[in-house]
Design an enzyme around this catalytic site. Structure first.
Site, PDB file in Angstrom:
ATOM      1  N   ARG A  50     -34.882 -58.665  32.145  1.00 12.68           N
ATOM      2  CA  ARG A  50     -36.011 -59.589  32.034  1.00 12.68           C
ATOM      3  C   ARG A  50     -37.148 -59.082  31.147  1.00 12.68           C
ATOM      4  O   ARG A  50     -37.760 -59.848  30.423  1.00 12.68           O
ATOM      5  CB  ARG A  50     -36.556 -59.888  33.431  1.00 12.68           C
ATOM      6  CG  ARG A  50     -37.559 -61.007  33.426  1.00 12.68           C
ATOM      7  CD  ARG A  50     -37.656 -61.787  34.699  1.00 12.68           C
ATOM      8  NE  ARG A  50     -38.383 -63.006  34.404  1.00 12.68           N
ATOM      9  CZ  ARG A  50     -37.841 -64.194  34.263  1.00 12.68           C
ATOM     10  NH1 ARG A  50     -36.566 -64.340  34.442  1.00 12.68           N
ATOM     11  NH2 ARG A  50     -38.584 -65.237  33.938  1.00 12.68           N
ATOM     12  N   TYR A  51     -37.451 -57.778  31.245  1.00 15.14           N
ATOM     13  CA  TYR A  51     -38.663 -57.302  30.578  1.00 15.14           C
ATOM     14  C   TYR A  51     -38.413 -56.521  29.286  1.00 15.14           C
ATOM     15  O   TYR A  51     -39.192 -56.622  28.353  1.00 15.14           O
ATOM     16  CB  TYR A  51     -39.502 -56.494  31.568  1.00 15.14           C
ATOM     17  CG  TYR A  51     -39.890 -57.319  32.767  1.00 15.14           C
ATOM     18  CD1 TYR A  51     -40.732 -58.425  32.619  1.00 15.14           C
ATOM     19  CD2 TYR A  51     -39.388 -57.054  34.040  1.00 15.14           C
ATOM     20  CE1 TYR A  51     -41.060 -59.226  33.704  1.00 15.14           C
ATOM     21  CE2 TYR A  51     -39.713 -57.847  35.133  1.00 15.14           C
ATOM     22  CZ  TYR A  51     -40.549 -58.927  34.959  1.00 15.14           C
ATOM     23  OH  TYR A  51     -40.876 -59.721  36.025  1.00 15.14           O
TER      24      TYR A  51
ATOM     25  N   HIS B  27     -20.603 -33.341  36.471  1.00 18.33           N
ATOM     26  CA  HIS B  27     -21.780 -32.555  36.121  1.00 18.33           C
ATOM     27  C   HIS B  27     -22.143 -32.984  34.713  1.00 18.33           C
ATOM     28  O   HIS B  27     -21.408 -32.734  33.771  1.00 18.33           O
ATOM     29  CB  HIS B  27     -21.441 -31.063  36.170  1.00 18.33           C
ATOM     30  CG  HIS B  27     -22.647 -30.180  36.042  1.00 18.33           C
ATOM     31  ND1 HIS B  27     -23.349 -30.061  34.875  1.00 18.33           N
ATOM     32  CD2 HIS B  27     -23.261 -29.381  36.939  1.00 18.33           C
ATOM     33  CE1 HIS B  27     -24.356 -29.205  35.054  1.00 18.33           C
ATOM     34  NE2 HIS B  27     -24.321 -28.792  36.309  1.00 18.33           N
TER      35      HIS B  27
ATOM     36  N   THR C 136     -28.952 -22.828  31.064  1.00 13.47           N
ATOM     37  CA  THR C 136     -28.672 -23.595  32.268  1.00 13.47           C
ATOM     38  C   THR C 136     -28.935 -25.056  31.921  1.00 13.47           C
ATOM     39  O   THR C 136     -29.659 -25.356  30.962  1.00 13.47           O
ATOM     40  CB  THR C 136     -29.544 -23.111  33.444  1.00 13.47           C
ATOM     41  OG1 THR C 136     -28.981 -23.571  34.662  1.00 13.47           O
ATOM     42  CG2 THR C 136     -30.977 -23.613  33.323  1.00 13.47           C
ATOM     43  N   SER C 137     -28.379 -25.957  32.703  1.00  9.98           N
ATOM     44  CA  SER C 137     -28.510 -27.382  32.371  1.00  9.98           C
ATOM     45  C   SER C 137     -29.945 -27.793  32.135  1.00  9.98           C
ATOM     46  O   SER C 137     -30.260 -28.561  31.228  1.00  9.98           O
ATOM     47  CB  SER C 137     -27.921 -28.231  33.496  1.00  9.98           C
ATOM     48  OG  SER C 137     -26.657 -27.775  33.847  1.00  9.98           O
TER      49      SER C 137
ATOM     50  N   HIS D 154     -69.936 -58.436  43.239  1.00  7.90           N
ATOM     51  CA  HIS D 154     -69.479 -59.021  44.516  1.00  7.90           C
ATOM     52  C   HIS D 154     -69.028 -60.470  44.320  1.00  7.90           C
ATOM     53  O   HIS D 154     -69.094 -61.258  45.249  1.00  7.90           O
ATOM     54  CB  HIS D 154     -70.577 -59.029  45.585  1.00  7.90           C
ATOM     55  CG  HIS D 154     -71.269 -57.745  45.798  1.00  7.90           C
ATOM     56  ND1 HIS D 154     -71.040 -56.948  46.896  1.00  7.90           N
ATOM     57  CD2 HIS D 154     -72.193 -57.096  45.072  1.00  7.90           C
ATOM     58  CE1 HIS D 154     -71.817 -55.872  46.834  1.00  7.90           C
ATOM     59  NE2 HIS D 154     -72.514 -55.934  45.732  1.00  7.90           N
TER      60      HIS D 154
ATOM     61  N   SER E 130     -46.080 -75.662  36.203  1.00  2.61           N
ATOM     62  CA  SER E 130     -45.585 -75.808  37.562  1.00  2.61           C
ATOM     63  C   SER E 130     -44.436 -76.786  37.528  1.00  2.61           C
ATOM     64  O   SER E 130     -44.442 -77.755  36.756  1.00  2.61           O
ATOM     65  CB  SER E 130     -46.704 -76.349  38.459  1.00  2.61           C
ATOM     66  OG  SER E 130     -46.156 -76.987  39.607  1.00  2.61           O
TER      67      SER E 130
ATOM     68  N   GLU F 224     -36.315 -38.615  39.436  1.00  5.65           N
ATOM     69  CA  GLU F 224     -36.900 -38.404  38.112  1.00  5.65           C
ATOM     70  C   GLU F 224     -36.197 -39.195  37.019  1.00  5.65           C
ATOM     71  O   GLU F 224     -36.760 -39.376  35.936  1.00  5.65           O
ATOM     72  CB  GLU F 224     -36.922 -36.906  37.771  1.00  5.65           C
ATOM     73  CG  GLU F 224     -38.034 -36.183  38.509  1.00  5.65           C
ATOM     74  CD  GLU F 224     -38.381 -34.838  37.893  1.00  5.65           C
ATOM     75  OE1 GLU F 224     -37.671 -34.391  36.982  1.00  5.65           O
ATOM     76  OE2 GLU F 224     -39.383 -34.246  38.331  1.00  5.65           O
ATOM     77  N   ARG F 225     -35.007 -39.656  37.301  1.00  7.18           N
ATOM     78  CA  ARG F 225     -34.339 -40.508  36.313  1.00  7.18           C
ATOM     79  C   ARG F 225     -35.074 -41.836  36.132  1.00  7.18           C
ATOM     80  O   ARG F 225     -34.859 -42.545  35.150  1.00  7.18           O
ATOM     81  CB  ARG F 225     -32.907 -40.813  36.754  1.00  7.18           C
ATOM     82  CG  ARG F 225     -31.957 -39.683  36.506  1.00  7.18           C
ATOM     83  CD  ARG F 225     -30.526 -40.119  36.825  1.00  7.18           C
ATOM     84  NE  ARG F 225     -29.710 -38.958  37.095  1.00  7.18           N
ATOM     85  CZ  ARG F 225     -29.094 -38.233  36.155  1.00  7.18           C
ATOM     86  NH1 ARG F 225     -29.199 -38.582  34.892  1.00  7.18           N
ATOM     87  NH2 ARG F 225     -28.385 -37.183  36.479  1.00  7.18           N
TER      88      ARG F 225
END
Lengths: 458, 458, 458, 458
Positions: D14-15, D83, D109-110, D158, D284, D331-332
């Protein structure tokens, strides 16, 4: 068609795959959304006919038309109207006879269709995809718990050895907690209602042609297997949805807790359980020996990704006056939460199904704690002999216990002697073999498993 | 004693005042916490006696001792033990006979006492303070809704004039939504259970002297008016607490929505309602004319302050193995959430009780929208005459409507004429007087108010 | 005066005690708030005088008056005005001469005073209370890291033994991460600005009597040691506050991570560190032997309680038009976040100051991992000999390694022989003594500690 | 290939469309992730060669191989290895000569690859996609603000009419706030660093073949245009990422505030601005006349959807010991946040570019407030004449003012007369024409726009 490697959301390219994708997309995709909305439009026509507002003859053609329209049609039309429901209505109108056209969507507002369709597909998702997955997981947990009902394990509080339990008893915790969540999800998804009450909820337009607007609403929803919200504005009140998402998030919380427990039980120093590792699987790109609890880490991670989204749901509870549309994007992400719950359940089930349980390690860890374990039963037995400050005395003794065992120290202690002498030998035996000090762990495991088996008909 | 101006938390120095303070502190203060914990210790002795584990004679003295100990005593002792429950136990032991001493807290773990006491005081708070407040608010909402059931108001969606409703109908939204929350709070507070199952939940210590440990648990809790959690580790499972806090937060969400609605209705340009303003009250330190919706702003603000705390509750669902203590501080703040819900309910009630409703302004705003309102009923009536694309035609006409009214434009339109001619005059009359186009607003208001009045026995 | 046992918030009755209370309340209490606001009012008069708008003579009397007014005075007045700043202004006016009265607060809006006073007291709190605490903690961390720079420890990833590090190297992580947070807190507290721009930010009222309103603003703030926000409405923009609170919350995140690491290192099976335990201290009310990581659990718990409040701060970024007041309550809780950060820092420092480090346990755990550790250096050394798929071969070998060591298996393997034969003996020695396989751990520890020592002038 | 209608995440279907999709996927898709990771592997070989660890000849072939591998290759391999980094390494190895094979990923390391690649692609996304979009928006805001620098509008606090400003001045708020966010995003994306320090951060494996491991790290990252984190474990510390995401979320907060302001300015009763409405667009599905602020609603909604995700980022700050993997999924989802910020900026720009501003409505609303506006300047002018309690007197007068204007009332008031008589006519004129009472609104608008134009080189 989209190149899946060009997707930005990891949900579809990484997690919604194979069987899970199949299960989920039938309710949660854009296509599903449109299909369900068309179903609502058709049900409305059926209700109009039943109440003699439109000719009975058009029911069938609208039903057929509603089945023939695809998401692609609607999307194309939306590029023109920039209004998704109007686009859907236009597509539907274009597929029916002139006679039927005026009745399509007559008196409805978009949210009559959207909210109702969402309630319906979320409910179907729960009944047909999520609950079966959760029940399978619950069943597996019960089997595991019963299998290990007598497998002794040291109980841990604050990460410290506390008193002995059985591994089955530890699993029974999740049998119970997950059981309560299954019940909660079922209850809260059943409370998702639809609405057919027009643009401000007062049935203004419908009242122009129908004397019993609430009956028309009820009828439409009955055809879909839903009930109407007791009150609605342009939208259904958001509390039932909020409750429902809470049920899902709190379910994921139970799974995250389980995952954390197993991650820690797999620590190198504890090593009481291990995730299955395929022979070709790699644990680390630099450490060839690594075996990591990746499934349990992943389940916890899903919880971290999704629990905060509850705040979005709370914010969407607030909609100004008869509704504002600041939920336009945010609520579209709700199907992701539903999927996440399915995913986490599925992955937990798979991880547990192949779990390696090292009973020897459990026993070894328990034995290493023996000297300390004894402190509690010892003080209790002394107190039962009438010693007024037994806890305090044993606490002091425990501070002194180094290589010597606490029990030996106690037996030598003059102050304690008079109480110890009166303790029956069978009780003292327990102090010498703390692995038997598991209380009602086994019995409780059976009871809990029995309860949930029956309650859920597993 | 603390100088209240030196407090850091605004909760106590600013919000928990006078009657609210009185109501809340009986359940939510440190003193209350300790008082309830002592009650649990005493109930346990009573159960031990009932099951012939300790002499019946000591029940009374323990009960009396439990009533004589103050929070101050316990705090002083805690400075030594650095363990709050042990401190409480020490105080209790010091106040009873040698004969009673060994039985105090015998076989219990701290959380048996803490979790049970919390469940109990939260339930009492709900029953005796929160629910009465919410019921009073609900009653007031019903009165207001019924009083204004026929007071016409323009409905608003997207902040835009939509179709007419009545002010009572708008209030009925909150009658309904708040009603569902009262039911939810009651249900979820009733599901808060206690536990007496020892340090890892397997009744290890209790099993040393009691063959039916679950009966002892049940009995203790029965004396307090509670039920045992079906399963517990060192602690009760956190899902019932999570559900309960969710019920509170979602209640505050309903109040926040109400507050937002009223804030906007009080906007200078809309001015349909106004908060009461005391004659000495000042709106601005520089603008002497200001009258601000400070109560409604405050209610919204409380929601902003407390809704995110749900995340803390979700995080506390996770406790490693038989429990970790990373909820030590975080769960101590839960009473603040309970208070916040009470506060927001109380303030909403007070604001509504003195609300100024300007019916003339409502009518004026509605009339200013008349020209547009007519679009919906017009297209419906045309569609009912068989016009296949009525919505589209009226939408186009509306784009052209400037000073001229939409109805006039329609009456002049050749295409529409043949349909318009067939519309019965009574229906057309509605188009000329849109303030009558309120659908079933009035009837629905009565129905909703009636339902909740009965359901809650108000 | 308030009975502290009747407080609802645990912040004041449980956590803000003794020295921490002293430190915090000078900036964070209601009294402090009012004191700082009075300071702003006085500085404004000074600036008015400097710009010849008011007579120089009144500066002194206003200053004196501002020092004599107490929080209690203001609160009493507020009961009448129901407006806190107006109350303060009234109190101030009542304490000065007729000549001075008209100039008090002349042209100011409440938020000129409130926002400026908050910026000032938050900055002072940071400079005088929080940063000193964090610097002391950082210094301690550096000392500990250097002391243990060569204490070997097994590195852990996924809770699994990975490759060796030193305990000092593990501590250096927190030296670095905390160092960056100290810098961030300082930077973001310095960016907190004040404002003197009137009720909508356009200096409307001030412009009536002052041609260079921005100079008046600058001057007032200069007297206080602040700078003006480059732009303001009735309030200062909320981004600097948002950044500042983010700096605090992310600092607590670092401490929570440290706490988690130490909680797990204290697990019974790992037991590499232990929190200090006072001789009178009790670990469990039923298990006399228990020694729990209560300080680290508490630090984690504070993070759980406060991290979600960031959402409130984000919500308060949004203020409609020239401001709405839906931050009235929510922002009053910000001092609690400041206190929480101080508390967590303080408690971490105390826990680390008395930390028990068991170097033998570290060595023991490392040795138990030796067999696995060797996999990485082995595959690297083979690869350096030109073996193309060394990782894969070693991974396969590791799957076979049971009781036999991986190194022995490798030495027997025919395929590997030709590569192994060429590896210099000094490198092979490393494989036989993996505790030496710590890379640059020691050197890096020294470097990081040196960097932060210098950077922060510790 | 994926049927986009079968996607579950609305983000992609959609985006993320058309130009935005093009812009974003180059950095944020799975394909981009893998492409960047391969770039890191190649840069590492280049650095190895530069330091004479591997033969210079293989640099080119690795570089070419790294460009030839597709996401599809890697995914297929991952099905075997389970992996992702090992899969990528295998693909790369399979594409190079035997001589090169051993050096691929040697000692890495990865997370050396993943963390570095993420830092790089996030930075590129910021520089090449997000900042250009934000700068375009900022430029547009400056233009709009300058165009309307003298367009009078009533200031609102306000939700109530306060004192006059200009519409340009209101826009200048966002010029300023957005300006600070652009600076913050740039600064925090620049602080994203990489790492090449092996599986526990101590360069254990690299140290086997390289004496200056930090130089190798620095060199690798220099080739990519990055700097190394001063300290790393298996992963880079998460604070820089946390700061960066905070910068994005707080930017979305500014846009959400702007959106709210415009939503409310478009309210039917206020109607000072309106979103552009295409001629075919539908407001609408039942109210043909509706024109809704859908873009601004959508921008607010994106903020609601994404702000809570900050909590996930905070939770991912915590990683046990040298790292756990409970951030594997969470984190993905970070690229989604990056995209959301781009989307919201883009949509705001488009909505403002076509914004309809009704200057007449602004003037009309201002005039309707005239009677009240006068209260502030009136009290100030009186105070300047030495009246000690001018605010109080005017507040009382304002309470009495009904149909009669406050100014008229004041002029008739005996008490005020003596002060009023001394006010110079030019000042009194302001009271008669409050639309001129805009303070320094115009001048400040120019100043702010000038400042940011120069600062950002727009």
């Amino acid at each position: 068609m989209a190149d899946s490697f060009k997707l930005i959301s990891p949900l579809d390219f990484r997690y919604a795959k194979r069987e899970l994708k199949e299960k989920a997309m039938r309710y949660l995709s854009e296509e599903a959304k449109i299909r369900y909305e068309l179903e609502v439009e058709a049900a409305y026509i059926k209700a109009l006919a039943e109440m003699h507002i439109c000719p009975k003859e058009i029911v069938k053609e609208v039903e057929q038309a509603s089945k023939s329209i695809t998401a692609e049609h609607v999307q194309k039309e939306e590029e023109k109207t920039r209004h998704e429901t109007k686009a859907l209505v236009n597509c539907l109108k274009a597929s029916v006879s002139e006679r039927a056209k005026p009745f399509i969507h007559l008196g409805l507002t978009s949210c009559d269709v959207i909210d109702t369709a969402n309630a319906l597909r979320y409910k179907h998702f729960v009944t047909e995809a999520l609950i079966p997955e959760l029940r399978a997981l619950e069943k597996l947990l019960i089997e595991l718990a019963l299998r290990h009902k007598a497998t002794v394990q040291i109980g841990r509080t604050h990460g410290q050895h506390a008193e002995p339990i059985t591994f089955g008893f530890a699993l029974a915790e999740y049998v119970h907690r997950l059981g309560t969540r299954i019940v909660e999800i079922e209850s809260k998804s059943n409370a998702l209602h639809g609405k057919i009450s027009g643009c401000v909820g007062a049935y203004n337009a419908i009242a122009l042609f129908c004397r019993d607007a609430e009956k028309l609403e009820e009828l439409t929803l009955k055809f879909l297997g839903l009930k109407p919200a007791r009150y609605s504005t342009q939208i259904v009140p958001r509390e039932p949805l909020t409750d429902f998402v809470h049920a899902l998030i709190s379910t994921m919380g139970v799974l995250a807790n389980l995952a954390d427990d197993f991650r820690h039980l797999q620590r190198s120093e504890i090593a009481e359980v291990a995730e299955f590792f395929a022979s070709e699987q790699v644990g680390s790109s630099t450490m060839p020996h690594k075996r990591n609890p990746v499934a349990f880490e992943n389940i916890k991670s899903f919880w971290k990704a999704f629990a905060p989204r509850m705040l979005t749901v709370y914010m969407d509870q607030i909609s100004e006056h008869q509704r504002d549309l600041t939920n336009s994007a945010s609520e579209r992400f709700i199907p992701e939460i539903l999927f996440a719950c399915l995913y986490a359940s599925h992955r937990t089930k798979n991880a547990l199904a192949k779990l390696y349980v090292d009973e020897e390690a459990m026993l070894r860890n328990l034995k290493s704690a023996s000297n300390k374990i004894v402190a509690e039963p010892l003080y209790i037995l002394l107190a039962l002999q009438g010693m007024p400050n037994a806890h305090e005395e044993i606490r002091r003794l425990a501070l002194r216990a180094g290589n010597e065992s606490l029990l030996e120290l106690a037996l030598k202690d003059k102050l304690l002697k008079k109480y110890l002498d009166n303790i029956p030998e069978e009780k003292l035996a327990l102090l010498r073999e703390p692995s038997r000090y598991t209380g009602f762990a086994e019995r409780k495991t059976e009871k809990i498993c029995g309860y949930w088996k029956k309650k859920l008909g597993l």
